[in-house]
Scaffold this motif. Structure first.
Motif, PDB file in Angstrom:
ATOM      1  N   ASN A 198      66.616 -48.929  47.494  1.00  0.00           N
ATOM      2  CA  ASN A 198      67.329 -49.906  48.319  1.00  0.00           C
ATOM      3  C   ASN A 198      67.808 -49.174  49.570  1.00  0.00           C
ATOM      4  N   GLU A 199      67.222 -49.481  50.713  1.00  0.00           N
ATOM      5  CA  GLU A 199      67.495 -48.718  51.923  1.00  0.00           C
ATOM      6  C   GLU A 199      68.938 -48.870  52.400  1.00  0.00           C
ATOM      7  N   ILE A 200      69.541 -50.036  52.173  1.00  0.00           N
ATOM      8  CA  ILE A 200      70.943 -50.233  52.562  1.00  0.00           C
ATOM      9  C   ILE A 200      71.847 -49.350  51.711  1.00  0.00           C
ATOM     10  N   LYS A 201      71.642 -49.361  50.400  1.00  0.00           N
ATOM     11  CA  LYS A 201      72.454 -48.533  49.516  1.00  0.00           C
ATOM     12  C   LYS A 201      72.233 -47.049  49.782  1.00  0.00           C
ATOM     13  N   LEU A 202      70.993 -46.685  50.094  1.00  0.00           N
ATOM     14  CA  LEU A 202      70.713 -45.287  50.404  1.00  0.00           C
ATOM     15  C   LEU A 202      71.479 -44.858  51.654  1.00  0.00           C
TER      16      LEU A 202
ATOM     17  N   PRO B 158      60.094 -33.684  42.179  1.00  0.00           N
ATOM     18  CA  PRO B 158      61.297 -32.877  42.404  1.00  0.00           C
ATOM     19  C   PRO B 158      61.227 -31.469  41.832  1.00  0.00           C
ATOM     20  N   ALA B 159      60.406 -31.245  40.796  1.00  0.00           N
ATOM     21  CA  ALA B 159      60.359 -29.918  40.173  1.00  0.00           C
ATOM     22  C   ALA B 159      59.641 -28.941  41.108  1.00  0.00           C
ATOM     23  N   GLY B 160      60.365 -27.913  41.550  1.00  0.00           N
ATOM     24  CA  GLY B 160      59.780 -26.925  42.438  1.00  0.00           C
ATOM     25  C   GLY B 160      59.576 -27.414  43.855  1.00  0.00           C
ATOM     26  N   ALA B 161      60.229 -28.497  44.242  1.00  0.00           N
ATOM     27  CA  ALA B 161      60.016 -29.055  45.582  1.00  0.00           C
ATOM     28  C   ALA B 161      60.615 -28.183  46.675  1.00  0.00           C
ATOM     29  N   GLY B 162      61.668 -27.426  46.340  1.00  0.00           N
ATOM     30  CA  GLY B 162      62.273 -26.561  47.339  1.00  0.00           C
ATOM     31  C   GLY B 162      63.124 -27.278  48.357  1.00  0.00           C
ATOM     32  N   VAL B 163      63.488 -28.528  48.088  1.00  0.00           N
ATOM     33  CA  VAL B 163      64.361 -29.291  48.975  1.00  0.00           C
ATOM     34  C   VAL B 163      65.426 -29.974  48.114  1.00  0.00           C
ATOM     35  N   PRO B 164      66.580 -30.350  48.708  1.00  0.00           N
ATOM     36  CA  PRO B 164      67.600 -31.053  47.929  1.00  0.00           C
ATOM     37  C   PRO B 164      67.056 -32.359  47.342  1.00  0.00           C
ATOM     38  N   VAL B 165      67.517 -32.683  46.135  1.00  0.00           N
ATOM     39  CA  VAL B 165      67.070 -33.885  45.437  1.00  0.00           C
ATOM     40  C   VAL B 165      68.266 -34.814  45.236  1.00  0.00           C
ATOM     41  N   LEU B 166      68.097 -36.064  45.646  1.00  0.00           N
ATOM     42  CA  LEU B 166      69.089 -37.112  45.378  1.00  0.00           C
ATOM     43  C   LEU B 166      68.515 -38.005  44.293  1.00  0.00           C
ATOM     44  N   LEU B 167      69.089 -37.969  43.112  1.00  0.00           N
ATOM     45  CA  LEU B 167      68.559 -38.672  41.942  1.00  0.00           C
ATOM     46  C   LEU B 167      69.332 -39.966  41.721  1.00  0.00           C
ATOM     47  N   ASP B 168      68.607 -41.048  41.564  1.00  0.00           N
ATOM     48  CA  ASP B 168      69.251 -42.339  41.349  1.00  0.00           C
ATOM     49  C   ASP B 168      69.963 -42.374  40.006  1.00  0.00           C
TER      50      ASP B 168
ATOM     51  N   ARG C 141      73.728 -37.038  42.343  1.00  0.00           N
ATOM     52  CA  ARG C 141      73.547 -38.420  41.886  1.00  0.00           C
ATOM     53  C   ARG C 141      74.034 -39.422  42.930  1.00  0.00           C
ATOM     54  N   ALA C 142      73.404 -40.600  42.932  1.00  0.00           N
ATOM     55  CA  ALA C 142      73.883 -41.738  43.721  1.00  0.00           C
ATOM     56  C   ALA C 142      73.162 -42.993  43.233  1.00  0.00           C
ATOM     57  N   ASP C 143      73.792 -44.136  43.433  1.00  0.00           N
ATOM     58  CA  ASP C 143      73.168 -45.429  43.118  1.00  0.00           C
ATOM     59  C   ASP C 143      72.406 -45.883  44.351  1.00  0.00           C
ATOM     60  N   VAL C 144      71.094 -45.703  44.350  1.00  0.00           N
ATOM     61  CA  VAL C 144      70.298 -46.000  45.535  1.00  0.00           C
ATOM     62  C   VAL C 144      69.128 -46.932  45.254  1.00  0.00           C
ATOM     63  N   ARG C 145      69.069 -47.518  44.075  1.00  0.00           N
ATOM     64  CA  ARG C 145      67.926 -48.377  43.744  1.00  0.00           C
ATOM     65  C   ARG C 145      68.285 -49.845  43.924  1.00  0.00           C
ATOM     66  N   ALA C 146      67.280 -50.666  44.115  1.00  0.00           N
ATOM     67  CA  ALA C 146      67.460 -52.123  44.154  1.00  0.00           C
ATOM     68  C   ALA C 146      67.457 -52.645  42.725  1.00  0.00           C
TER      69      ALA C 146
END
Length: 564
Positions: free
Chosen positions: A300-304, A332-342, A375-380
């Motif tokens: 959900n782009e607004i929530k993100l 996300p495994a080994g991506a080497g960048v920060p991960v925001l998980l829903d 963590r964050a609530d970012v899904r529709a």
């Protein structure tokens, strides 16, 4: 006398070729509105009567909570809009005057009203108060549609409250919410209030007033005791039986499988057992971030945006390839960048993710063990989700009003301050409250129309009663109709008299299309029988026996009071 023979009511048999929304079709066919250009509409006399019925209901209820009516211009200098950061909004109409000064055509009036208040308020003793007006708004709408529902020019009631502190704002907000509740109850609409995003208005909180209907562009999430715009709604995801995590992620070949569906089918797993990676670039010092949701969910782009608290954009394929791996196979495994998980992703599951290598995925991936995250609530939310254990429903609706807790969003950049009891300068705390009369009109058409035409709620109808006279000029039937017209007017009812020379079929069809709540018909037979035929427009229900011609006015008034 409002005679239809002398009234501009250009009814049409067919709707406009481009009309999709029911309200668009019927309002044109019933002679209420006419189009000038894309997103530009004129209100013809009958339509304007309905519009002004809505305006009067709003005015009465806003006056009742202390609103003071005023009027501000549509054309405004651009300076204040630059100070608030809203000059860059794409939908804002911008122009220059003959001297080359930058001007705007206002889409709302926060800048203007706050500038006035900044000039006159000095002390805490000057607060609180509330101002409102009905004024034209201009919006460079990219896709005008649905008749008067989404236009480039429209009339809006916008109100503003000015308080000393947050407690004062909460009290004002509650008062306006109560006024809005009464307004919508009086209109006769089906409606509900929902939590919403503050959007370009800014501030700390907002609610929207929604009228459910098929033509609505908004989607509303409902459950017992819960209502929210899909843009901000939160719910518990439908649970899934997930595979257990493996001792460590296991590579699996997935040639050409670049979509969730393709991988799920190849590995014989439900989509929710996969993790979907959405790479973005945040326009601050955080830079590249990988947003991760369950495979059967969508971002959900607004929530993100609200969760990030900063502007962002999707990463390009080149950026993804350079930072993580081939697009279509990232995870996300080994991506080497920060991960925001829903929040909807179960920490204990063994998920399938991209391996950051071409034609390969990983299975048995466990969040927290195999990759770190925030963590964050970012899904529709979606059908199948629940709120407090109750399943949600999602239905389309028209946004007909909104209220915002602006706080100091406009008072600080525009210098609207006051001196408190200790002589300390403080920013004024504001609220903003909008209502669209045109949208209320269209929502009423959408909600109550039938296959014959419009069926107005009594409070919004252009007239209370329509009299259809079937006699020719000079006939007893027409004379009786005119006499009844005068009697009904004398007791306070608004009446339309169809005295045209058209046949009964055409008159009845136009009456059904226009949708006046009560139709009275006087013809030769009913006149001989000493009665007036009567029909409720809602449901096209004939009143058995009609109304006696003797004393008809009081009987009609009593009948009218029973209508919805």
């Amino acid at each position: 006398m409002t005679r239809l023979s002398q009234f501009l009511l250009p009814t049409e048999r067919e709707p406009p070729a481009d009309a999709e929304a029911l309200s668009h079709k019927l309002m044109v066919r019933a002679g209420l509105v006419r189009q000038v250009g894309s997103g530009l509409w004129s209100w013809l006399p009958a339509g304007w009567r309905v519009h002004q019925k809505v305006v009067q209901i709003i005015r009465e209820e806003i006056d009742a909570v202390g609103g003071q009516e005023m009027l501000m211009p549509v054309l405004q200098p651009a300076d204040a809009w630059r100070k608030t950061g809203r000059y860059a909004i794409d939908e804002l109409m911008k122009l220059k005057d003959r001297k080359g000064a930058d001007m705007v055509l206002a889409m709302t009036h926060e800048e203007c009203v706050t500038s006035h208040v900044a000039q006159v308020v000095r002390s805490y003793r000057d607060l609180p108060f509330s101002l409102y007006h009905f004024q034209i708004k201009e919006r460079d709408e990219p896709r005008p549609r649905a008749g008067v529902l989404r236009t480039r020019e429209f009339i809006m009631k916008d109100a503003y409250t000015f308080d000393r502190d947050q407690d004062g704002l909460q009290a004002a907000y509650a008062a306006y919410a109560g006024a809005y509740d009464r307004i919508f109850e009086r209109t006769g609409l089906e409606w509900y209030s929902v939590e919403s995003d503050v959007g370009m208005m800014g501030g700390s909180g907002a609610h929207e007033y929604m009228a459910p209907c098929a033509a609505g562009e908004n989607e509303v999430v409902l459950a017992p005791g819960y209502a929210a715009n899909l843009e901000v709604a939160s719910a518990d995801p439908e649970p899934l039986d997930l595979p257990e995590p493996l001792p460590e992620p296991e590579p699996v070949d997935t040639p050409g499988a670049t979509t969730i569906d393709a991988v799920a089918q190849l590995l014989d797993l439900p989509a929710g057992a996969l993790l979907k990676a959405f790479p973005i670039v945040i326009e601050d010092d955080r830079g590249f971030v990988l947003v991760v949701v369950r495979g059967d969910h969508r971002v959900n782009e607004i929530k993100l945006g609200n969760a990030l608290g900063a502007p962002w954009r999707p990463a390009t394929d080149d950026e993804v390839a350079e930072r993580i791996g081939p697009p279509g196979f990232i995870g996300p495994a080994g991506a080497g960048v920060p991960v925001l998980l829903d929040d909807g992703v179960d920490r204990e599951g063994g998920y399938v993710t991209g391996a950051n290598e071409a034609d390969r995925h990983l299975r048995g991936v466990k969040p927290g063990r195999d990759f770190e995250f925030t963590r964050a609530d970012v899904r529709a939310v979606q059908e199948g989700d629940t709120v407090r254990g109750q399943p949600i429903t999602i239905e389309p609706a028209i946004e007909v009003g909104n209220i915002f807790q602006l706080g100091t969003r406009y008072s600080e950049p525009l210098g609207a301050t006051y001196l408190d009891e200790q002589g300390v300068q403080q920013p004024i705390v504001m609220g903003s409250y909008g209502l669209g009369p045109a949208r209320i009109v269209a929502a009423a058409v959408e909600q109550f129309a039938d296959e014959k035409g419009i069926s107005w709620p009594r409070a919004l109808a252009p007239w209370d009663v329509e009299i259809v006279a079937l006699g020719k000029p000079g006939s007893e039937e027409l004379a009786a109709a005119e006499g009844l017209y005068r009697e009904l007017r004398a007791i306070g009812l608004e009446v339309l008299l169809d005295d045209r020379s058209a046949g009964p079929g055409a008159k009845f069809a136009d009456a059904e299309l226009l949708g006046v709540p009560l139709r009275l018909t006087i013809g030769r037979r009913s006149l001989q029988e000493g009665r007036v035929e009567a029909q409720r427009r809602r449901g096209l229900e004939d009143i058995e026996g009609g109304v006696p011609l003797e004393g008809a006015a009081e009987a009609v008034a009593e009948l009218w009071r029973t209508l919805p």
